[in-house]
Write a protein that holds these residues in place. Structure first.
Motif, mmCIF file in Angstrom:
data_model
loop_
_atom_site.group_PDB
_atom_site.id
_atom_site.type_symbol
_atom_site.label_atom_id
_atom_site.label_comp_id
_atom_site.label_asym_id
_atom_site.label_seq_id
_atom_site.Cartn_x
_atom_site.Cartn_y
_atom_site.Cartn_z
ATOM 1 N N ASP A 41 0.837 -1.193 0.000
ATOM 2 C CA ASP A 41 0.000 0.000 0.000
ATOM 3 C C ASP A 41 0.873 1.244 0.000
ATOM 4 O O ASP A 41 1.489 1.587 1.017
ATOM 5 N N PRO A 43 1.527 5.309 -2.204
ATOM 6 C CA PRO A 43 1.193 6.238 -3.284
ATOM 7 C C PRO A 43 1.886 5.823 -4.573
ATOM 8 O O PRO A 43 3.023 5.332 -4.561
ATOM 9 N N GLU A 149 -2.541 1.946 -4.323
ATOM 10 C CA GLU A 149 -2.681 3.031 -3.360
ATOM 11 C C GLU A 149 -4.091 3.049 -2.799
ATOM 12 O O GLU A 149 -5.042 2.594 -3.447
#
Length: 220
Positions: A41, A43, A149
């Motif tokens: 997980d 960006p 993300e």
């Protein structure tokens, strides 16, 4: 206040490898072996490729094939994603990722009692065309890394979650100017979801060459 311990990229890859193998062993001992479903997980602007490569190489040496799935390859059709424009933060936060498709085509079939075959991609996020990829079988000893993300608190079924925590300052530096509009979504994610509080492993990842690790066992 969470304390993060600096760790070298190589040592981190080794630590994650051992953690994944231990979790997979636990699953096998529970009587329902299946590929380990790992959430990475982070960006999308964060470069995870060196770490993913390092982990995959170590797992392969141990006899565990690795499959990777990108969240962007499971985005909804552009007509739904961009209904309110291409820079709508609310749409990006709640509606770009087709979580139902990701669960149906990847996570459920690779879970206990599943078919053992997964769909590598649903749609090309740029052309918006169907990927038209056939299902791929995976052995129970395989490990699938789902890199995306805003993955947590979405109902997706993972066996282990690694959250890459990146400061707002670092995100501003990493995000291309034309994509900076999405930054508020990550602020909201931190407040509403507290991904670091939900993850099994939390990494401070402002600089991939100098990561820091905080880990805790999952609460049963």
């Amino acid at each position: 206040m969470r304390r993060f311990n600096p760790i070298s990229p190589g040592l981190l890859a080794g630590r994650l490898t051992e953690l994944f193998l231990q979790r997979q062993t636990d699953i096998a001992h529970a009587g329902q072996p299946h590929p380990l479903r790992v959430a990475l997980d982070a960006p999308g602007w964060v470069d995870l490729e060196p770490l993913i490569t390092g982990v995959a190489e170590r797992l392969a040496v141990r006899g565990h094939p690795v499959a990777t799935v990108r969240g962007v390859d499971f985005y909804r059709d552009a007509s739904l994603r961009f209904e309110y424009g291409k820079t709508d933060v609310e749409s990006f936060y709640t509606g770009w990722l087709d979580t139902a498709a990701l669960q149906r085509e990847v996570l459920k079939p690779l879970g206990a009692g599943g078919t053992g075959s997964y769909l590598p991609a649903l749609r090309d996020p740029v052309s918006n065309r169907s990927a038209r990829t056939p299902p791929v079988p995976l052995a129970a000893e395989a490990i699938v890394l789902v890199r995306g993300e805003l993955l947590l608190d979405t109902g997706l079924a993972f066996d282990i979650v690694v959250h890459f925590s990146v400061s707002r300052q670092a995100l501003r530096r990493l995000a291309p100017a034309e994509e900076a509009w999405a930054l508020p979504a990550f602020d909201r994610y931190e407040i509403d979801v507290d991904p670091a509080g939900q993850a099994d492993v939390v990494l401070r990842y402002d600089d991939p060459s100098h990561p820091a690790l905080f880990a805790r066992p999952r609460e049963e």
